[in-house]
Design an enzyme around this catalytic site. Sequence first.
Site, PDB file in Angstrom:
ATOM      1  N   ASP A 139       0.828  -1.199   0.000  1.00 24.62           N
ATOM      2  CA  ASP A 139       0.000   0.000   0.000  1.00 24.62           C
ATOM      3  C   ASP A 139       0.865   1.252   0.000  1.00 24.62           C
ATOM      4  O   ASP A 139       1.851   1.343   0.741  1.00 24.62           O
ATOM      5  CB  ASP A 139      -0.904  -0.003   1.241  1.00 24.62           C
ATOM      6  CG  ASP A 139      -1.791   1.221   1.300  1.00 24.62           C
ATOM      7  OD1 ASP A 139      -2.765   1.273   0.536  1.00 24.62           O
ATOM      8  OD2 ASP A 139      -1.494   2.136   2.095  1.00 24.62           O
TER       9      ASP A 139
ATOM     10  N   GLU B  48       0.580  -1.281  -5.032  1.00 21.91           N
ATOM     11  CA  GLU B  48      -0.596  -0.439  -5.229  1.00 21.91           C
ATOM     12  C   GLU B  48      -0.109   0.959  -5.594  1.00 21.91           C
ATOM     13  O   GLU B  48       0.429   1.682  -4.748  1.00 21.91           O
ATOM     14  CB  GLU B  48      -1.444  -0.417  -3.948  1.00 21.91           C
ATOM     15  CG  GLU B  48      -2.745   0.347  -4.077  1.00 21.91           C
ATOM     16  CD  GLU B  48      -2.741   1.686  -3.363  1.00 21.91           C
ATOM     17  OE1 GLU B  48      -3.759   2.373  -3.428  1.00 21.91           O
ATOM     18  OE2 GLU B  48      -1.714   2.045  -2.754  1.00 21.91           O
TER      19      GLU B  48
ATOM     20  N   ASP C 262      -9.884  18.357 -11.798  1.00 22.35           N
ATOM     21  CA  ASP C 262      -9.092  17.918 -10.651  1.00 22.35           C
ATOM     22  C   ASP C 262      -9.677  16.707  -9.935  1.00 22.35           C
ATOM     23  O   ASP C 262      -9.370  16.470  -8.758  1.00 22.35           O
ATOM     24  CB  ASP C 262      -8.942  19.068  -9.649  1.00 22.35           C
ATOM     25  CG  ASP C 262     -10.276  19.509  -9.048  1.00 22.35           C
ATOM     26  OD1 ASP C 262     -11.330  19.036  -9.516  1.00 22.35           O
ATOM     27  OD2 ASP C 262     -10.265  20.325  -8.101  1.00 22.35           O
TER      28      ASP C 262
ATOM     29  N   HIS D 285      -9.822  13.280  -8.598  1.00 20.38           N
ATOM     30  CA  HIS D 285      -8.907  12.168  -8.342  1.00 20.38           C
ATOM     31  C   HIS D 285      -9.662  10.839  -8.359  1.00 20.38           C
ATOM     32  O   HIS D 285      -9.275   9.902  -9.058  1.00 20.38           O
ATOM     33  CB  HIS D 285      -8.225  12.378  -6.988  1.00 20.38           C
ATOM     34  CG  HIS D 285      -7.296  11.276  -6.569  1.00 20.38           C
ATOM     35  ND1 HIS D 285      -6.311  10.769  -7.387  1.00 20.38           N
ATOM     36  CD2 HIS D 285      -7.212  10.579  -5.397  1.00 20.38           C
ATOM     37  CE1 HIS D 285      -5.656   9.803  -6.746  1.00 20.38           C
ATOM     38  NE2 HIS D 285      -6.188   9.663  -5.553  1.00 20.38           N
TER      39      HIS D 285
END
Length: 488
Positions: free
Chosen positions: A197, A238, A342, A344
């Site tokens: 992660d 990841e 923008d 995400h």
Amino acid sequence: MKLINQVQLITYPDSLGGNLAALREVVRRHFTGLFGGGIHLLPPYPSSGDRGFAPLDYGMIDPAFGTWEDIRQIGREYGVMLDVMVNHISRRSPHFRDFLEKGRRSRYAGMFLTLDKIWPDGRPVQADIAKMFLRRPVPYSTFTLADGTEEKVWTTFGKTDPSEQIDLDVRSPLTKQYLSDIFRRFRDNHVRMVRLDAVGYVVKKPGTSCFFVEPDIYGFLDWVAEQAEEHDIALLPEVHAHYSIQYKLARRGFWIYDFILPFTVLDAIINRSSAMLRRYLQDRPPNQFTMLDCHDGIPVKPDLDGLVDTERAQRVVDLCLARGANLSRVLSDEHKSPDGFDVHQIRCTYYDALGRDDDAYLAARAIQLFVPGIPQIYYVGLLAGENDEDAVVKRGDGREINRHNYTMEEIDEAVRRPVVQRLLKLIRFRNEHEAFQGTFRCLETEEREVALEWEKDGKRCTLHVDLAACRSVIRCTGEHGHEEEWVV
């Protein structure tokens, strides 16, 4: 470690029934034979925040979830994937608490990134920070030590100030020993897969984005790969980044996440057009974990930069917002689109993103399960779950919209729904049909169609999706060699 090419479940340790023992019972009662690819348990360790992603101690399983014996039993029955947050630990961990008490005299001090390791005088340089892919307004937190002095320490993540998640110095021998011990413990407890992660953030270098800094990142990844190989553990880095970075990892032999597929499938069904999806499927590495939904959101930027234009992406985003979604956004101006776009991630359940339309949802899952790779099904998606807006209000985190904790009664009710029964049949087919061990082709079709085919030793299965009607049909070689056909 050779992975099994079957469907994998991803869930929190307490999201299907309340704990690990209940999870085993749920899988045994409702999902027998469906998760030969394993079960990915989101962090089950004691944690001080971010629903497990601020770990205190990898040597323990949070007693609220169960014990290492529960992990071992799940590992023996299905195979387990666990997360290692290679970038950070909790500020309440024994290691950082010792640092707060003793400062630079702490035996763990070398594990942490005090700012003098980044800038020689320890003073942040705004010009450097402006270039970073930020996850919080500034990438450090100020802590007051027991003697009253202050230390600024690198903290990539965290909603609080100071942050709950303290970055590790992965160059430190102390950190490497810490990580090595984790892999050894995992091996002893039947863990066969590890997701790395936040691995893209482990290298910090002034003048760069401090995200997936090349070539430095490869030195760390190669070291981790050696640890994993020593203990016969498979790795899944990841990395939320432009797809070209993912492809570099794939070429180096790593498994990667298909973070492109969720939006691309959503776009195909919403816009009734397979053009972008078919282009994508023509040129993608096969060593991927496919997914549609997860505990965070549907990736948009930077994962799809260059694959979808802002106007098209905004149409999909706006429709999801109308269906109850919320958004996470890119913070750094330098990493937004030139026109200011923008987004995400889109945060909602995939079932809601498709308007709670059963046929549209099954079309999306059928595409996922036919795309090369190991399919990973998120537990909310497995139950065709709906947005949990109450959890967002209660916990103040937009991601909670897709993190509902199911009681046993809710699970019993959900699995009786026709949409879930259809999905379970589809998962079983994906696991059992021999053709999926063979050769894949994305067939040429009209724009409002998708056709995907697998073939091995004369046995074939083909998925045809009519995007205009959201009707999905599978034709396949049956058990006795006869062609069979069924509507998904």
